[in-house]
Design an enzyme around this catalytic site. Sequence first.
Site, mmCIF file in Angstrom:
data_model
loop_
_atom_site.group_PDB
_atom_site.id
_atom_site.type_symbol
_atom_site.label_atom_id
_atom_site.label_comp_id
_atom_site.label_asym_id
_atom_site.label_seq_id
_atom_site.Cartn_x
_atom_site.Cartn_y
_atom_site.Cartn_z
ATOM 1 N N SER A 1 -0.727 11.793 -15.874
ATOM 2 C CA SER A 1 -1.935 11.683 -16.695
ATOM 3 C C SER A 1 -2.088 12.953 -17.511
ATOM 4 O O SER A 1 -1.627 14.034 -17.105
ATOM 5 C CB SER A 1 -3.174 11.509 -15.805
ATOM 6 O OG SER A 1 -4.360 11.648 -16.562
ATOM 7 N N TYR B 1 -8.018 14.316 -8.761
ATOM 8 C CA TYR B 1 -7.129 13.533 -9.622
ATOM 9 C C TYR B 1 -6.123 14.430 -10.341
ATOM 10 O O TYR B 1 -4.923 14.150 -10.367
ATOM 11 C CB TYR B 1 -7.974 12.755 -10.629
ATOM 12 C CG TYR B 1 -7.190 11.797 -11.484
ATOM 13 C CD1 TYR B 1 -6.611 10.658 -10.934
ATOM 14 C CD2 TYR B 1 -7.030 12.023 -12.850
ATOM 15 C CE1 TYR B 1 -5.884 9.768 -11.719
ATOM 16 C CE2 TYR B 1 -6.328 11.147 -13.646
ATOM 17 C CZ TYR B 1 -5.752 10.015 -13.072
ATOM 18 O OH TYR B 1 -5.035 9.136 -13.858
ATOM 19 N N ASP C 1 0.891 -1.153 0.000
ATOM 20 C CA ASP C 1 0.000 0.000 0.000
ATOM 21 C C ASP C 1 0.932 1.205 0.000
ATOM 22 O O ASP C 1 1.711 1.387 0.955
ATOM 23 C CB ASP C 1 -0.877 -0.023 1.256
ATOM 24 C CG ASP C 1 -1.751 1.211 1.412
ATOM 25 O OD1 ASP C 1 -1.497 2.229 0.725
ATOM 26 O OD2 ASP C 1 -2.678 1.176 2.241
ATOM 27 N N VAL C 2 0.908 2.032 -1.045
ATOM 28 C CA VAL C 2 1.897 3.103 -1.156
ATOM 29 C C VAL C 2 1.695 4.218 -0.138
ATOM 30 O O VAL C 2 2.506 5.151 -0.082
ATOM 31 C CB VAL C 2 1.947 3.697 -2.582
ATOM 32 C CG1 VAL C 2 2.453 2.674 -3.578
ATOM 33 C CG2 VAL C 2 0.605 4.270 -2.992
ATOM 34 N N LYS D 1 -1.971 14.403 -10.058
ATOM 35 C CA LYS D 1 -1.115 14.150 -11.212
ATOM 36 C C LYS D 1 -0.332 15.396 -11.616
ATOM 37 O O LYS D 1 0.807 15.308 -12.080
ATOM 38 C CB LYS D 1 -1.954 13.641 -12.384
ATOM 39 C CG LYS D 1 -2.604 12.282 -12.124
ATOM 40 C CD LYS D 1 -1.576 11.204 -11.789
ATOM 41 C CE LYS D 1 -2.193 9.829 -11.705
ATOM 42 N NZ LYS D 1 -1.204 8.762 -11.427
#
Length: 258
Positions: free
Chosen positions: A149, A162, A57-58, A166
């Site tokens: 992304s 998000y 799990d990062v 990114k």
Amino acid sequence: MDINGASALVTGGASGIGAAVARRLAAEGARVVVADLNDTAGEALAAEIGGAFVHVDVTDTDQIKAAVDRATELGPLRVLVNSAGIGWAQRTVGRDGEYDSAHDLDAYKKVIAINLIGTFDAIRLAATAMGRTEPLENGERGAIVNMASAAAFDGQIGQAAYSSSKGGVVGMTLPVARDLAAIGVRVNTIAPGLIDTPIYGEGEASEAFKAKLGESVLFPKRLGVPDELASMVVECATNSYMNGETVRVDGGIRMPPK
């Protein structure tokens, strides 16, 4: 940079883009550690490519350390690919004008924790291990490739969390590359566009939906495939003059607002 016989760590490596990257790196002769939450898929892939699997799990620093340590057992750690990440879509404010319908702040923090902080945590730990290795020609010790992304640049409605995460990955690419130049470690980031991964599901309806999405791509008018991203990862890892850059791999798409 020759990665044959070296070790490589791929977070989010059990499926999708990460799995394609793991296979490509293994084909180049690297001993790959697949780091993922999906034990079943991760172990199967590691067995397929002759690598190793570590449950990661990062958001857990100790689990990342364990994966880095496992990689150093397989060979000198030369490559880190940060492919672990999650998506989230929610508008910043709700339609009813109430505070409680505004964007879920805990969800925002979770996306940042996984996509951005998790990426940096893996970088700082893996780079520390890379710094202990014997340098190659021109003092090179390793390469780090992050997965961002196209949403970092053209985030759509509802993508505040998000795109923030990114965009942060893109923003730290050059300063981290400058930091790690002192130990001979390069850093690059790839910004994928619309990629055909399991997130879109399977079946006739799914294929029709993906075909419709593909119409918005400049050329070719289709979704990208994970191996096209993996190819660029290998280039960023092995091309010793590639450093401090973010590369869009997106068929020329520029995302519309929605």
